[in-house]
Design an enzyme around this catalytic site. Structure first.
Site, short mmCIF file in Angstrom:
data_model
loop_
_atom_site.label_atom_id
_atom_site.label_comp_id
_atom_site.label_asym_id
_atom_site.label_seq_id
_atom_site.Cartn_x
_atom_site.Cartn_y
_atom_site.Cartn_z
N GLY A 199 0.84 -1.21 0.00
CA GLY A 199 0.00 0.00 0.00
C GLY A 199 0.86 1.25 0.00
N ILE A 244 1.53 3.85 2.34
CA ILE A 244 2.50 4.08 3.42
C ILE A 244 3.40 2.85 3.60
CG2 ILE A 244 2.83 4.64 5.87
CD1 ILE A 244 0.21 6.17 5.82
N ASP A 274 0.61 -8.63 1.65
CA ASP A 274 -0.45 -7.73 1.16
C ASP A 274 -1.36 -8.56 0.25
OD1 ASP A 274 -0.37 -4.28 0.65
OD2 ASP A 274 -1.87 -5.56 -0.30
N ASN A 275 -2.66 -8.33 0.33
CA ASN A 275 -3.56 -9.08 -0.56
C ASN A 275 -3.86 -8.30 -1.84
OD1 ASN A 275 -5.30 -7.14 0.31
ND2 ASN A 275 -6.90 -8.52 1.02
N GLY A 282 -3.69 -2.10 -2.15
CA GLY A 282 -2.27 -1.94 -2.48
C GLY A 282 -2.04 -2.40 -3.91
N ALA A 325 -1.14 1.26 13.03
CA ALA A 325 -1.52 2.50 12.37
C ALA A 325 -2.90 2.92 12.86
CB ALA A 325 -1.56 2.26 10.85
N TYR A 361 -14.73 3.91 10.36
CA TYR A 361 -13.27 3.78 10.32
C TYR A 361 -12.65 4.18 11.66
CZ TYR A 361 -8.47 4.58 8.82
OH TYR A 361 -7.10 4.56 8.72
#
Ligand code: UDP
Length: 325
Positions: free
Chosen positions: A10, A12, A31-32, A36, A119, A151
Site C-alpha cells: 500500500g 505508506i 499484502d492481498n 495496495g 496505524a 473507520y
C-alpha cells in the site's frame, strides 16, 4: 533487523519497506493487493533482502512462522479512504479489527519480544472541535448510525487491542495516530484529496472542493512519516505510547486547491460540491485537523523535512511523467 510490513504494497507500507531496505534491513511484505498494488513494490522485488507474500492477513497460513523470525512489525494492513468506508463499511469493520487481533495473537504466541507499530488515525479525535489535537484530548464521536465514523471506531478498537496485548501479554507497541499523509504512490480512488487535486490540476479538469473548502487539514509527506516511525520504534520511552505522527502546517482545502492549481500552472476552475453530491449522502466532516507534535518531538527529536510546497511540486512532476506516452 527482520521487519514485517503488513499492507506493505500500500501507499505508506511500501514507503516503510523501501526505507528499511535502504537501511540494510531484511523486509517481508504481506499484502492481498486489494487496495495496495504490485507496482508500489516492483522496484524492490529483485532485492535479495526483500520477500513478498501475496496473502490475506486474515487467513494467511504463514503468519506465525514469519512473525516468529521478526524483530519489528509494522501493521499497516487496513481498509482506508472515506469513500471506501462509505461503500463497504462491513468490510472495514470486519477486516480492520480482525486483522489487528490476528497479528497481536500471533506476536503474543510466537514472538512476544518483537516491536509492533499499529496505524491508528487522527480520525479517532472525531468531532472534537479543538484547533489542534494532542494525544490526551477527548474523543468525540457522533452517536446514531453514522457510518462515516466506522473507520474511526475500528482504529479505536485497534488501539484498545494494542492496550490489551500490552497489558496481558507484555507486547511492545507504538500506537501511531497518523494525520493526513501524502506523497508518491497515493491514489485518489477512495477520496484522498491531494492526489485527486493533483490529477485534476495537471489535466486542466475542474478541481472539486467539497463543502465550503474552509475545513483544514495538515499534510505530512510519507517520506517524513517513515522516519518518524523508525525513530519511535528505536526509542524505548515510546513503547506503549500513543503518538501523533504528522506535520503541523495547516491549510484549508480551498487554499490547497488554489495552491495546487498555481504550482501546476493549470487553467482548472475550482468548483464546489456539496458533501451529498460528493459522497452520495450527508457527511460529518472534521472542520480542523492539526496535530500537536510535542510528544513525538520530545520522544524522538523528530522534525519534518518536506514542506507541502515541495511535496506538491514533486507530485505534479510525477503526474506529468505518468501522462507522457
Ligand atoms: N476533499 C475535497 N475534494 C476532493 C476530496 C476530498 O474537497 O476531491 C476534502 C474532504 O471533504 C476533506 C478533505 O478534503 O474535507 C480531506 O479529505 P481526504 O479524503 O483526503 O481525507 P480526510 O481528511 O477526510 O480523511
Amino acid at each position: 533487523m527482520n521487519i514485517l510490513v503488513t499492507g506493505g504494497a500500500g501507499f505508506i507500507g511500501s514507503h516503510i519497506a523501501t526505507y528499511h531496505l535502504e537501511k540494510g534491513d531484511n523486509v517481508f511484505v504481506v499484502d492481498n493487493l486489494s487496495t495496495g498494488s504490485i507496482k508500489n513494490i516492483e522496484p524492490l522485488l529483485d532485492n535479495p533482502a526483500f520477500t513478498f507474500h501475496e496473502a490475506d492477513i486474515l487467513v494467511w497460513d504463514q503468519l506465525k512462522s514469519v512473525i516468529s523470525r521478526m524483530d519489528r512489525i509494522y501493521h499497516m494492513a487496513a481498509i482506508v479512504g472515506v469513500k471506501k468506508v462509505l461503500k463497504d463499511p462491513q468490510a472495514v469493520m470486519a477486516i480492520n479489527i480482525a486483522a489487528t487481533e490476528r497479528v497481536f495473537r500471533a506476536v503474543a504466541e510466537v514472538r512476544p519480544q518483537a516491536q509492533v507499530t499499529i496505524a491508528s488515525s487522527s480520525e479517532v479525535y472525531g468531532f472534537n472541535t479543538n484547533e489542534g489535537f494532542s494525544e490526551t484530548d477527548d474523543i468525540v464521536l457522533r452517536s446514531g448510525a453514522r457510518l462515516r465514523w466506522a473507520y474511526a471506531v475500528t482504529k479505536l478498537a485497534d488501539e484498545f487491542l494494542a492496550y490489551s496485548f500490552m497489558y496481558q501479554s507484555g507486547i511492545k507497541v507504538v500506537i501511531a495516530r497518523f494525520f493526513n499523509t501524502v506523497g508518491p504512490r497515493q491514489v485518489g480512488t477512495y477520496g484522498m484529496v491531494v492526489p485527486t487535486f493533483i490529477h485534476q490540476a495537471v489535466n486542466n479538469l475542474p478541481v472539486t472542493v467539497y463543502g465550503d473548502g474552509l475545513q483544514t487539514r495538515s499534510f505530512c509527506d510519507v517520506r517524513d512519516t517513515v522516519v518518524a516511525l523508525d525513530l519511535l520504534n528505536s526509542t524505548p520511552a515510546a513503547n506503549g505510547e500513543i503518538v501523533n505522527v504528522g506535520n503541523n502546517e495547516e491549510i484549508s482545502i480551498l487554499d490547497l486547491a488554489r495552491l495546487i492549481v498555481k504550482r501546476a500552472g493549470s487553467s482548472s476552475p475550482i468548483t464546489f460540491l456539496s458533501y451529498k453530491e460528493a459522497y452520495g449522502m450527508e457527511m460529518d466532516d472534521q472542520t480542523h485537523r492539526r496535530p500537536i507534535l510535542d510528544k513525538l518531538q520530545s520522544l524522538t527529536g523528530f522534525k519534518t523535512k518536506w514542506s507541502l510546497y515541495q511535496t506538491i511540486d514533486d507530485l505534479i512532476a510525477l503526474e506529468r511523467k505518468r501522462n507522457r506516452p
